[in-house]
Design a protein around this motif. Sequence first.
Motif, PDB file in Angstrom:
ATOM      1  N   GLY A 195      64.544  80.203  72.826  1.00 23.48           N
ATOM      2  CA  GLY A 195      63.173  80.686  72.984  1.00 23.48           C
ATOM      3  C   GLY A 195      62.165  79.696  72.456  1.00 23.48           C
ATOM      4  O   GLY A 195      61.118  80.078  71.898  1.00 23.48           O
ATOM      5  N   LEU A 196      62.437  78.399  72.634  1.00 23.17           N
ATOM      6  CA  LEU A 196      61.560  77.347  72.120  1.00 23.17           C
ATOM      7  C   LEU A 196      60.201  77.413  72.808  1.00 23.17           C
ATOM      8  O   LEU A 196      60.122  77.525  74.038  1.00 23.17           O
ATOM      9  CB  LEU A 196      62.202  75.985  72.366  1.00 23.17           C
ATOM     10  N   ASP A 197      59.123  77.365  72.024  1.00 25.47           N
ATOM     11  CA  ASP A 197      57.790  77.501  72.609  1.00 25.47           C
ATOM     12  C   ASP A 197      57.340  76.196  73.272  1.00 25.47           C
ATOM     13  O   ASP A 197      57.975  75.140  73.146  1.00 25.47           O
ATOM     14  CB  ASP A 197      56.774  77.976  71.573  1.00 25.47           C
ATOM     15  N   GLU A 198      56.237  76.285  73.983  1.00 23.32           N
ATOM     16  CA  GLU A 198      55.765  75.146  74.783  1.00 23.32           C
ATOM     17  C   GLU A 198      55.444  73.930  73.916  1.00 23.32           C
ATOM     18  O   GLU A 198      55.744  72.789  74.285  1.00 23.32           O
ATOM     19  CB  GLU A 198      54.523  75.563  75.576  1.00 23.32           C
ATOM     20  N   THR A 199      54.839  74.165  72.760  1.00 26.41           N
ATOM     21  CA  THR A 199      54.484  73.044  71.885  1.00 26.41           C
ATOM     22  C   THR A 199      55.717  72.280  71.434  1.00 26.41           C
ATOM     23  O   THR A 199      55.772  71.047  71.503  1.00 26.41           O
ATOM     24  CB  THR A 199      53.706  73.551  70.655  1.00 26.41           C
ATOM     25  N   ASP A 200      56.739  73.002  70.969  1.00 23.24           N
ATOM     26  CA  ASP A 200      57.947  72.332  70.500  1.00 23.24           C
ATOM     27  C   ASP A 200      58.760  71.732  71.637  1.00 23.24           C
ATOM     28  O   ASP A 200      59.446  70.722  71.453  1.00 23.24           O
ATOM     29  CB  ASP A 200      58.801  73.286  69.671  1.00 23.24           C
ATOM     30  N   ARG A 201      58.691  72.319  72.831  1.00 25.75           N
ATOM     31  CA  ARG A 201      59.351  71.686  73.980  1.00 25.75           C
ATOM     32  C   ARG A 201      58.749  70.302  74.238  1.00 25.75           C
ATOM     33  O   ARG A 201      59.475  69.358  74.573  1.00 25.75           O
ATOM     34  CB  ARG A 201      59.194  72.557  75.234  1.00 25.75           C
ATOM     35  N   GLY A 202      57.443  70.198  74.049  1.00 25.98           N
ATOM     36  CA  GLY A 202      56.785  68.912  74.261  1.00 25.98           C
ATOM     37  C   GLY A 202      57.162  67.869  73.228  1.00 25.98           C
ATOM     38  O   GLY A 202      57.037  66.662  73.474  1.00 25.98           O
ATOM     39  N   ARG A 203      57.639  68.309  72.069  1.00 27.08           N
ATOM     40  CA  ARG A 203      58.022  67.396  70.989  1.00 27.08           C
ATOM     41  C   ARG A 203      59.528  67.189  70.893  1.00 27.08           C
ATOM     42  O   ARG A 203      59.993  66.338  70.127  1.00 27.08           O
ATOM     43  CB  ARG A 203      57.528  67.949  69.648  1.00 27.08           C
ATOM     44  N   LEU A 204      60.290  67.960  71.661  1.00 26.14           N
ATOM     45  CA  LEU A 204      61.731  68.019  71.446  1.00 26.14           C
ATOM     46  C   LEU A 204      62.443  66.700  71.739  1.00 26.14           C
ATOM     47  O   LEU A 204      63.326  66.287  70.984  1.00 26.14           O
ATOM     48  CB  LEU A 204      62.343  69.140  72.287  1.00 26.14           C
ATOM     49  N   VAL A 205      62.112  66.033  72.806  1.00 23.35           N
ATOM     50  CA  VAL A 205      62.831  64.810  73.176  1.00 23.35           C
ATOM     51  C   VAL A 205      62.655  63.743  72.105  1.00 23.35           C
ATOM     52  O   VAL A 205      63.621  63.095  71.682  1.00 23.35           O
ATOM     53  CB  VAL A 205      62.381  64.301  74.555  1.00 23.35           C
ATOM     54  N   ASP A 206      61.438  63.554  71.636  1.00 24.87           N
ATOM     55  CA  ASP A 206      61.207  62.588  70.556  1.00 24.87           C
ATOM     56  C   ASP A 206      61.959  63.003  69.294  1.00 24.87           C
ATOM     57  O   ASP A 206      62.493  62.156  68.570  1.00 24.87           O
ATOM     58  CB  ASP A 206      59.717  62.460  70.252  1.00 24.87           C
ATOM     59  N   ALA A 207      62.008  64.310  69.041  1.00 24.24           N
ATOM     60  CA  ALA A 207      62.707  64.798  67.848  1.00 24.24           C
ATOM     61  C   ALA A 207      64.211  64.528  67.934  1.00 24.24           C
ATOM     62  O   ALA A 207      64.834  64.159  66.937  1.00 24.24           O
ATOM     63  CB  ALA A 207      62.450  66.293  67.660  1.00 24.24           C
ATOM     64  N   THR A 208      64.799  64.700  69.119  1.00 26.07           N
ATOM     65  CA  THR A 208      66.235  64.450  69.245  1.00 26.07           C
ATOM     66  C   THR A 208      66.552  62.969  69.056  1.00 26.07           C
ATOM     67  O   THR A 208      67.544  62.618  68.408  1.00 26.07           O
ATOM     68  CB  THR A 208      66.776  64.927  70.604  1.00 26.07           C
ATOM     69  N   ALA A 209      65.714  62.099  69.610  1.00 21.87           N
ATOM     70  CA  ALA A 209      65.934  60.662  69.427  1.00 21.87           C
ATOM     71  C   ALA A 209      65.798  60.279  67.959  1.00 21.87           C
ATOM     72  O   ALA A 209      66.600  59.492  67.427  1.00 21.87           O
ATOM     73  CB  ALA A 209      64.943  59.870  70.276  1.00 21.87           C
ATOM     74  N   ARG A 210      64.804  60.844  67.281  1.00 22.32           N
ATOM     75  CA  ARG A 210      64.611  60.549  65.861  1.00 22.32           C
ATOM     76  C   ARG A 210      65.750  61.139  65.038  1.00 22.32           C
ATOM     77  O   ARG A 210      66.198  60.537  64.049  1.00 22.32           O
ATOM     78  CB  ARG A 210      63.262  61.121  65.396  1.00 22.32           C
ATOM     79  N   ASN A 211      66.234  62.302  65.441  1.00 19.47           N
ATOM     80  CA  ASN A 211      67.342  62.922  64.727  1.00 19.47           C
ATOM     81  C   ASN A 211      68.600  62.071  64.814  1.00 19.47           C
ATOM     82  O   ASN A 211      69.350  61.954  63.839  1.00 19.47           O
ATOM     83  CB  ASN A 211      67.614  64.319  65.283  1.00 19.47           C
ATOM     84  N   HIS A 212      68.830  61.482  65.960  1.00 23.67           N
ATOM     85  CA  HIS A 212      70.004  60.615  66.105  1.00 23.67           C
ATOM     86  C   HIS A 212      69.922  59.432  65.150  1.00 23.67           C
ATOM     87  O   HIS A 212      70.907  59.089  64.484  1.00 23.67           O
ATOM     88  CB  HIS A 212      70.117  60.116  67.545  1.00 23.67           C
ATOM     89  N   VAL A 213      68.757  58.813  65.045  1.00 26.78           N
ATOM     90  CA  VAL A 213      68.569  57.688  64.120  1.00 26.78           C
ATOM     91  C   VAL A 213      68.805  58.149  62.686  1.00 26.78           C
ATOM     92  O   VAL A 213      69.490  57.484  61.901  1.00 26.78           O
ATOM     93  CB  VAL A 213      67.160  57.087  64.281  1.00 26.78           C
ATOM     94  N   TRP A 214      68.241  59.293  62.334  1.00 24.31           N
ATOM     95  CA  TRP A 214      68.369  59.843  60.977  1.00 24.31           C
ATOM     96  C   TRP A 214      69.819  60.107  60.621  1.00 24.31           C
ATOM     97  O   TRP A 214      70.303  59.725  59.551  1.00 24.31           O
ATOM     98  CB  TRP A 214      67.557  61.136  60.894  1.00 24.31           C
ATOM     99  N   CYS A 215      70.544  60.755  61.529  1.00 29.20           N
ATOM    100  CA  CYS A 215      71.932  61.110  61.270  1.00 29.20           C
ATOM    101  C   CYS A 215      72.817  59.872  61.162  1.00 29.20           C
ATOM    102  O   CYS A 215      73.636  59.755  60.248  1.00 29.20           O
ATOM    103  CB  CYS A 215      72.436  62.027  62.381  1.00 29.20           C
ATOM    104  N   MET A 216      72.651  58.935  62.077  1.00 27.12           N
ATOM    105  CA  MET A 216      73.497  57.744  62.067  1.00 27.12           C
ATOM    106  C   MET A 216      73.185  56.828  60.880  1.00 27.12           C
ATOM    107  O   MET A 216      74.064  56.143  60.365  1.00 27.12           O
ATOM    108  CB  MET A 216      73.355  56.995  63.380  1.00 27.12           C
ATOM    109  N   ASP A 217      71.948  56.865  60.424  1.00 26.81           N
ATOM    110  CA  ASP A 217      71.614  56.103  59.222  1.00 26.81           C
ATOM    111  C   ASP A 217      72.323  56.690  58.008  1.00 26.81           C
ATOM    112  O   ASP A 217      72.783  55.953  57.128  1.00 26.81           O
ATOM    113  CB  ASP A 217      70.099  56.104  59.002  1.00 26.81           C
ATOM    114  N   TYR A 218      72.443  58.009  57.977  1.00 24.59           N
ATOM    115  CA  TYR A 218      73.172  58.678  56.901  1.00 24.59           C
ATOM    116  C   TYR A 218      74.645  58.266  56.911  1.00 24.59           C
ATOM    117  O   TYR A 218      75.235  57.965  55.867  1.00 24.59           O
ATOM    118  CB  TYR A 218      73.026  60.191  57.074  1.00 24.59           C
TER     119      TYR A 218
END
Length: 262
Positions: A195-218
């Motif tokens: 049930g992700l809202d419109e605002t977060d859908r617009g930010r989601l792709v950038d968030a997933t790419a940033r999350n990958h960097v964050w996780c792999m850096d860990y």
Amino acid sequence: MPDVETQLLGGTANRGLVVRVGDTVRRPLRASSTATHALLEHLERVGFSGAPNFLGVDSQKREVLSYVPGETVTPPYPAWSMTDEALDSVARLLREYHQAVAGFDPAGLAWAEPVPPAYVEDLVSHNDPNLDNVVFRDGVAVALIDFDLAGPGSALWDVATAIRLWAPLRPDADIADARRGRTLSRLRRFADAYGLDETDRGRLVDATARNHVWCMDYVRRGAETGHPWFHQRWTTGEAELTDRTNQWFTEQAEALRHALQP
């Protein structure tokens, strides 16, 4: 007779160190354990059944948690765990967790791994809803476990983490199970089921790419500091996969955004 300890499989940071004793789980304490225990106690108080309960510390200085019966998803992945219905249930469970944790105040507690400031908003996110950190019963996700990386974050950051791992978001050539070729449809399905809202859908792709960097850096830092399992993971293909996935996010960003549109 001493209690029988049965080693539990899965995980990387605590591999080989987590055991079941009767109806409890024993795990190593960490610098962030006080914060994690406060979080679990809050979830129990508000009646959220989708997480283990904190029961104390044993004589070996291990945290004691209630054992959550069910199955986690570890290789080779069972067919039921790759279904759309299982994916939907993970999304719903994550939403229920966010609703339960919304009233918890994380101030004054020492957490494990800071989330990028752009994704720290209004709640404590789990930050690691990996396949082996979700408990299923009869093919339905019923609980989150392993709150070691939990800390101040946001619903968006948790959704990004979960989608990245469960869709999964990576090159098709690096998907060796039934999810291959279905990345875009599973991305959209998870967002819809949550049930992700419109605002977060617009930010989601950038968030997933940033999350990958964050996780792999860990993972990389764990390998560099000598953690045996992180070192094994990083030096047996993870570094190369990380580079391929980072490039894939750049190349596929527009297709991912389009998949999320109404």
